[in-house]
Design a protein around this motif. Sequence first.
Motif, PDB file in Angstrom:
ATOM      1  N   THR A   1      74.341   8.791  55.353  1.00 11.30           N
ATOM      2  CA  THR A   1      73.971   7.748  56.306  1.00 11.30           C
ATOM      3  C   THR A   1      74.202   6.390  55.655  1.00 11.30           C
ATOM      4  O   THR A   1      74.277   6.275  54.433  1.00 11.30           O
ATOM      5  N   ASN A   2      74.309   5.367  56.478  1.00 11.51           N
ATOM      6  CA  ASN A   2      74.197   3.996  55.983  1.00 11.51           C
ATOM      7  C   ASN A   2      72.729   3.748  55.659  1.00 11.51           C
ATOM      8  O   ASN A   2      71.837   4.190  56.388  1.00 11.51           O
ATOM      9  N   ASN A   3      72.454   3.023  54.569  1.00  7.27           N
ATOM     10  CA  ASN A   3      71.071   2.804  54.123  1.00  7.27           C
ATOM     11  C   ASN A   3      70.792   1.334  53.859  1.00  7.27           C
ATOM     12  O   ASN A   3      71.673   0.608  53.367  1.00  7.27           O
ATOM     13  N   LEU A   4      69.556   0.935  54.139  1.00  3.98           N
ATOM     14  CA  LEU A   4      69.013  -0.307  53.603  1.00  3.98           C
ATOM     15  C   LEU A   4      67.994   0.070  52.547  1.00  3.98           C
ATOM     16  O   LEU A   4      67.082   0.865  52.806  1.00  3.98           O
ATOM     17  N   ILE A   5      68.130  -0.489  51.354  1.00  6.50           N
ATOM     18  CA  ILE A   5      67.177  -0.258  50.272  1.00  6.50           C
ATOM     19  C   ILE A   5      66.382  -1.549  50.092  1.00  6.50           C
ATOM     20  O   ILE A   5      66.902  -2.545  49.591  1.00  6.50           O
ATOM     21  N   ALA A   6      65.131  -1.531  50.543  1.00  7.83           N
ATOM     22  CA  ALA A   6      64.278  -2.723  50.501  1.00  7.83           C
ATOM     23  C   ALA A   6      63.354  -2.638  49.295  1.00  7.83           C
ATOM     24  O   ALA A   6      62.498  -1.754  49.210  1.00  7.83           O
ATOM     25  N   GLN A   7      63.530  -3.556  48.354  1.00  3.97           N
ATOM     26  CA  GLN A   7      62.731  -3.570  47.131  1.00  3.97           C
ATOM     27  C   GLN A   7      61.494  -4.432  47.346  1.00  3.97           C
ATOM     28  O   GLN A   7      61.605  -5.637  47.578  1.00  3.97           O
ATOM     29  N   VAL A   8      60.323  -3.813  47.302  1.00  9.28           N
ATOM     30  CA  VAL A   8      59.077  -4.524  47.577  1.00  9.28           C
ATOM     31  C   VAL A   8      58.383  -4.946  46.285  1.00  9.28           C
ATOM     32  O   VAL A   8      58.024  -6.100  46.101  1.00  9.28           O
TER      33      VAL A   8
END
Length: 253
Positions: free
Chosen positions: A150-157
Amino acid sequence: TVTLERRKGMGSQEFLERHYAAARPVILVGEMDDWPALSRWNPDYLKARIGSAPVQYQGGRSANKQFEMEKDRHLREAPFDSFIDQITHNAGNDAYLTAYNSERNRAALLPLVQDMGFLDKFLARDHPTPNGMMWIGPGGTFTSLHHDLTNNLIAQVTGRKSVTLVPAAEVGKLYNHRHVFSTIADLDDPTLDRRLFPRLAEVRRYDIILEPGEILFVPLGWWHQVRSLSFSVTITFTNFLWRNDGYTTYPEG
């Protein structure tokens, strides 16, 4: 090695045309600036918010070089506060709450959604996992070289992560082994005998330090490996406004 563009204030249409449809990664900055999670999600806060609710995680990974391919062997459960105590006192790759555990943990981690905003420019709310999939671990956790379906967004919190990206077109140089994994788990392994993998020398790679508040777009099929540099909380999203179902036609591993 090349670097990635960091962009602030990108709109939906530009993201779709320049990155999503073009399969071109980008780092989005400023999109989570109003999320309370950025200032709150430290170990003590997470323990107070979730308490002793049981969670599933990946444990015993250090003893198995194929921990990614054999995830089911590493399923463990513990009270959330005990898990946090474990990972804050023991850095390394042995224990990690990952996206693979997300279905089991959705109810337990639901209180954290109150600290999040929503990325409406890019994501759909009408989805089984609108609020993404959580990753929580200590410094030293490692995700082996692989590509996603899949296409992914990796959000670093919380915390920082080192990410290496390799374009999908480089697959012929990455010694694809089984399904989405390579024979090579870590492109930076100092013990790797590179004489056995001569094509690695030609690989075009992007090396990134993902900072808190930054979001990395990883296009379908792009290879990547990830290492946490400190205690880390990350959320991955796949519920894009646009079609994202490449996994439906990919051969099973």
